[in-house]
Design a protein around this motif. Structure first.
Motif, short mmCIF file in Angstrom:
data_model
loop_
_atom_site.label_atom_id
_atom_site.label_comp_id
_atom_site.label_asym_id
_atom_site.label_seq_id
_atom_site.Cartn_x
_atom_site.Cartn_y
_atom_site.Cartn_z
N MET A 184 56.57 94.21 63.09
CA MET A 184 57.44 93.66 62.06
C MET A 184 56.69 93.61 60.72
O MET A 184 56.35 92.54 60.22
CB MET A 184 57.92 92.26 62.45
CG MET A 184 58.72 92.23 63.72
SD MET A 184 59.33 90.58 64.10
CE MET A 184 60.20 90.90 65.64
N THR A 193 63.41 90.73 57.60
CA THR A 193 62.55 90.01 56.66
C THR A 193 62.36 88.55 57.03
O THR A 193 61.47 87.90 56.49
CB THR A 193 63.14 90.09 55.24
OG1 THR A 193 64.45 89.51 55.24
CG2 THR A 193 63.23 91.54 54.78
N THR A 194 63.20 88.01 57.92
CA THR A 194 63.09 86.61 58.32
C THR A 194 63.14 86.52 59.83
O THR A 194 64.03 87.10 60.46
CB THR A 194 64.23 85.77 57.71
OG1 THR A 194 64.22 85.93 56.29
CG2 THR A 194 64.05 84.29 58.05
N LEU A 195 62.20 85.80 60.41
CA LEU A 195 62.11 85.66 61.86
C LEU A 195 62.03 84.19 62.23
O LEU A 195 61.20 83.45 61.69
CB LEU A 195 60.88 86.41 62.39
CG LEU A 195 60.60 86.34 63.88
CD1 LEU A 195 61.73 87.00 64.66
CD2 LEU A 195 59.27 87.02 64.22
N VAL A 213 58.40 91.45 57.65
CA VAL A 213 58.75 90.04 57.74
C VAL A 213 58.08 89.26 56.62
O VAL A 213 56.85 89.28 56.48
CB VAL A 213 58.34 89.47 59.12
CG1 VAL A 213 58.50 87.95 59.14
CG2 VAL A 213 59.20 90.09 60.20
N TRP A 215 51.84 90.55 60.37
CA TRP A 215 52.87 90.32 59.37
C TRP A 215 52.27 90.44 57.96
O TRP A 215 52.16 89.45 57.22
CB TRP A 215 53.54 88.95 59.54
CG TRP A 215 54.27 88.79 60.82
CD1 TRP A 215 55.41 89.40 61.20
CD2 TRP A 215 53.88 87.95 61.91
NE1 TRP A 215 55.78 89.01 62.47
CE2 TRP A 215 54.86 88.11 62.91
CE3 TRP A 215 52.83 87.08 62.15
CZ2 TRP A 215 54.80 87.44 64.13
CZ3 TRP A 215 52.76 86.42 63.35
CH2 TRP A 215 53.75 86.59 64.33
N LEU A 266 58.50 83.44 58.25
CA LEU A 266 58.35 83.16 59.68
C LEU A 266 58.56 81.68 59.90
O LEU A 266 57.89 80.84 59.29
CB LEU A 266 56.96 83.58 60.17
CG LEU A 266 56.61 83.23 61.61
CD1 LEU A 266 57.54 83.96 62.57
CD2 LEU A 266 55.15 83.56 61.91
#
Length: 609
Positions: A426, A401-403, A429, A480, A432
């Motif tokens: 993804m 969920t977080t990149l 996500v 995304w 970002l």
């Protein structure tokens, strides 16, 4: 001059008096001459807040003042002056045997005093055999007092270490030892041919101790030296640290796994430049392992990680050096490891720099669940694309969920495939974060895909396959599609006051992206701009705040947003930015393929837009 104090003479008298007090030679004459040191009602003993602490807590503070490095123990004895602050402090210090358990071997006249005041607690022996202040009589001391030995911390040259430990065969057993730390300061010097610094197999009768009814857990820290691999010193370990072991002394994979599996209570494992000489082994379970640090050559890194069945809560840091004749994507060494990992992480950080690529996996709800992989290899403008493709292909991103992405600034056309992989692979996500002037292509890619959802596209990016559909029968998705928060860190938005209405700057593209995402039903709700970002103008922030909640960590240059900016139509402005992006000078210079049917700058169904 009358009333003038000879500070030098007074300081020498105080120092001499403190030494007498430390040795227990205080008498009535000393008390009369130095009442401040002898009186329990001195200002420091009564007015300081620390005087209100209970003796147990004060004693613990005193113990923490003792140096913990071999060289400082030999040269710095200032911690002993706590016994001359006041009578209360002295009584607390003398009643604390742990304070006197660290034997100062560089002062042989103090040895008996320290042994007496430490009573029956395990003693600590630290010595630096390479220092100018040499620990005198260390061999005889270890032979005579091995039964009380609790910590042994020795560092020196390989010949000095061999000279010390080769003469300890007559030493008795050390049943109370819990920490042994031996450091060879020249780990790459091959002393005695190619044998390096070897330690005795049964030092201090270790086998007899481990066969007894009770054997305390052992912390073993070896640098540039090693016990024979069948030694009892490798059993019942809680912490194992092996570093810079010569190739002639390194174990095979089977031997190393046997050593690790022999300590069921092992909590921390560190292996640095001492990878096994073979790669065949079996899986071992280590339920109590909480931290693993492994740095070695790439050919033995992945096999060992596969054989260690780590609990999910264990912290892992693995680093490998790509050999000169190795080829492939950055992080390819870790592919077998990633393929075996469950979906236990929701945050991924990819850091690309000149020295290589780092992958960090962690779980937001459990921050201690952390995996960090680093691959050192020669960097190029293509390695970030390979790195992202590597991690996205071999890791399950269904829970990500977080990149976070860090890297340099390669050309847009070199990173277009990376953005397609990230945007398509993804879907979950939500946040970002882009750092350190990440490739500017992320804005062009996301804006093109957002406009494609609205029915707009352009032929110049058709060559790279920028816009995509999941299938011919489904509507085009956003990159995304679940993205709700965008964070920019140390990024130059590239807008100047005298450039408008010139080429589309990153600030213009970002404003157009926020509009297109909102119109396409996948709004980016939050935009974070940290204090390291540059060239953010008031009109840019005004446009951002039309479509998202903006958190700006920098002080924007003062200025009034012009009336024409405040009254402009967001749709017209965004479409104009999109057109300027397509027709910018850099794209016109590149070869333009023939536009496929249906791909045009015009809006679908509206030729005049």
């Amino acid at each position: 001059m009358k009333g003038r104090v000879n500070r030098g003479h007074d300081q020498k008298a105080i120092t001499s008096a403190a030494r007498q007090w430390c040795r227990g030679e205080q008498n009535d004459a000393f008390s009369a001459q130095h009442p401040r040191l002898a009186s329990s009602t001195s200002p420091m003993a009564t007015s300081s807040p620390i005087s209100a602490l209970p003796p147990e807590l004060l004693a613990d503070i005193f113990v923490r003042c003792v140096p913990v490095t071999p060289r400082k123990v030999q040269t710095n004895v200032s911690w002993l002056y706590i016994t001359v602050v006041s009578k209360f402090w002295r009584s607390v210090a003398l009643a604390c045997p742990e304070l006197w358990s660290t034997v100062v071997l560089s002062r042989p006249t103090w040895t008996d005093l320290f042994l007496d005041r430490s009573k029956t607690v395990p003693i600590v022996v630290r010595g630096d055999l390479s220092a100018k202040v040499y620990p005198l009589g260390i061999k005889s001391f270890l032979c005579d007092h091995a039964s009380r030995l609790g910590t042994l911390d020795i560092r020196g040259t390989p010949w000095a270490l061999n000279g010390i430990f080769s003469n300890l065969n007559e030493a008795g057993s050390a049943p109370r030892i819990q920490d042994i730390r031996i450091i060879n300061i020249y780990p790459h010097v091959q002393y005695y041919g190619d044998k390096g610094a070897r330690l005795p197999t049964d030092l201090f009768g270790r086998r007899q101790v481990t066969e007894g009814q009770y054997s305390p857990g052992l912390s073993l820290h070896l640098v540039g030296c090693a016990f024979p691999w069948d030694s009892a010193w490798y059993s019942n370990l809680t912490h194992l640290h092996l570093e810079e072991i010569l190739m002639a002394l390194r174990p095979t994979m089977e031997t190393l796994l046997f050593v690790i599996a022999g300590s069921k209570n092992l909590e921390c494992l560190t292996l640095i430049n001492c990878g096994p000489t073979t790669s065949t082994g079996c899986i071992i379970n280590l339920p109590r392992l909480s931290r693993v640090i492994y740095k070695t050559e790439s050919n033995t890194c992945a096999p060992l990680l596969l054989y260690l069945a780590l609990p999910p809560s264990a912290t892992l840091y693995a680093a490998c050096w790509m050999l000169a004749n190795e080829e492939g994507a950055p992080g390819a060494t870790y592919h077998p490891v990633w393929d075996s990992y469950p979906s236990a992480y929701d945050t991924v950080r990819i850091v690309h720099c000149e020295k290589g690529t780092t992958y960090i996996l962690r779980d937001t709800a459990r921050p201690w669940w952390r995996r960090k992989f680093r691959a050192y290899e020669k960097s190029s403008i293509y390695t970030i694309t390979w790195a992202v493709d590597s991690v996205s292909t071999h890791l399950d991103f269904t829970r990500i969920t977080t990149l976070h992405l860090h890297t340099g600034v390669p050309e847009f056309t070199d990173t277009i495939s990376m953005w397609r992989v990230l945007g398509r692979g993804m879907p979950c996500v939500r946040a970002l974060h882009l750092y350190d002037a990440f490739p500017p292509g992320w804005l062009e890619f996301m804006l093109t895909q957002a406009m494609y959802v609205l029915g707009l596209t352009h032929f110049r990016y058709a060559l790279y396959g920028l816009a995509y559909r999941a299938s011919p029968d489904t509507p085009p998705p956003h990159a995304w599609p679940s993205l709700q928060r965008l964070g920019l860190h140390s990024i130059d938005l590239g807008e100047s006051e005298d450039a408008h209405p010139g080429p589309a700057f990153p600030a213009d593209l970002l404003a157009a992206l926020l509009w297109a995402r909102r119109e396409g039903g996948s709004r980016i709700c939050g935009l974070e701009i940290d204090e390291e970002c540059e060239n953010v103008l008031p009109q840019a922030l005004w446009r951002f705040r039309l479509f998202a909640d903006v958190v700006c960590g920098i002080r924007v240059r003062s200025g009034v947003v012009e009336r024409d900016v405040r009254e402009e139509c967001p749709r017209v402005y965004s479409l104009g930015v999109f057109e300027r992006m397509v027709t910018r000078e850099g794209l016109q210079a590149s070869p333009s393929p023939s536009p496929p049917p249906g791909l045009d700058i015009t809006e679908a169904g509206d030729e005049d837009s």
